[in-house]
Design a protein around this motif. Structure first.
Motif: not given
Length: 227
Positions: A161-171
């Protein structure tokens, strides 16, 4: 460099939704701060409306955001309905939200759905923190706190979850996500301190001590040392 404002719902006197001793305010503070750390690792500045279990009014949250210029405002929440009757994730933007907030909401939603959460969709609403903030804003409901399946996903897939949300924001701000280095992962590992409860020359005495410790609720085992 990009600058974000993270908002962790509820806190202090306001626990938010609660279920079987679990508090929304604690869940979103924990997961939100972890996402912030992951985003900061990529050089992004993240300011937070609260960093502890403190009471922060809705007006104070929007005032905090309005004091600076942010690329995005992201509010973390967990949902609730009736025990075990609803589940899934949904992400909100303000009414007729712009393309930036809509794009981020869709990426966050897709990332969480990919982890097994039911897709309740990207929606529009008139929440204060979406209406009164200047930056493109989204509010994500990471599963239902009163649903055991969602809680299992929230706990067992925490890192994803942490990586998924972070990836979405960074993208959405044009930064490629990179995995943490082995040294960073090592630093994040939990350190445990084992306590020895005695050494015995007779195995039977050692086994008796193990049984006493287990009966008292301690994790105990026999380790053999040769002098």
């Amino acid at each position: 460099m990009a600058r974000l404002c993270f908002d962790y719902g509820h806190g202090g006197e306001d626990s938010g939704a609660c279920y079987k001793g679990r508090k929304e305010s604690n869940d979103v503070l924990s997961i939100g701060k972890a996402v912030a750390a992951e985003v900061r690792r990529h050089g992004v500045t993240v300011d937070e409306t609260r960093i502890s279990d403190a009471t922060v009014s809705l007006q104070a949250r929007s005032n905090f955001e309005n004091r600076n210029t942010y690329d995005y405002f992201i509010s973390f929440h967990r949902n609730a309905f009736q025990p075990e009757q609803a589940k899934g994730v949904e992400t909100y933007t303000y009414l007729n939200g712009g393309s930036k907030s809509k794009g981020l909401a869709e990426k966050i939603q897709a990332g969480l759905v990919a982890l097994g959460f039911v897709n309740r969709g990207v929606k529009e609403t008139n929440f204060h923190v979406l209406r009164e903030t200047k930056a493109p804003a989204v509010l994500v409901e990471i599963g239902f706190i009163d649903n055991s399946e969602d809680n299992n996903l929230f706990d067992n897939k925490r890192n994803e979850i942490i990586r998924g949300v972070a990836k979405a924001i960074l993208e959405n701000i044009g930064i490629d996500y990179t995995e943490a280095s082995a040294s960073t992962q090592s630093e994040n590992r939990q350190t445990l301190y084992r306590v020895m409860a005695g050494s015995y020359s007779v195995r039977e005495n050692a086994e008796n001590q193990v049984q006493k410790l287990k009966a008292a609720g301690f994790d105990a085992t026999i380790m053999i040392f040769n002098k």
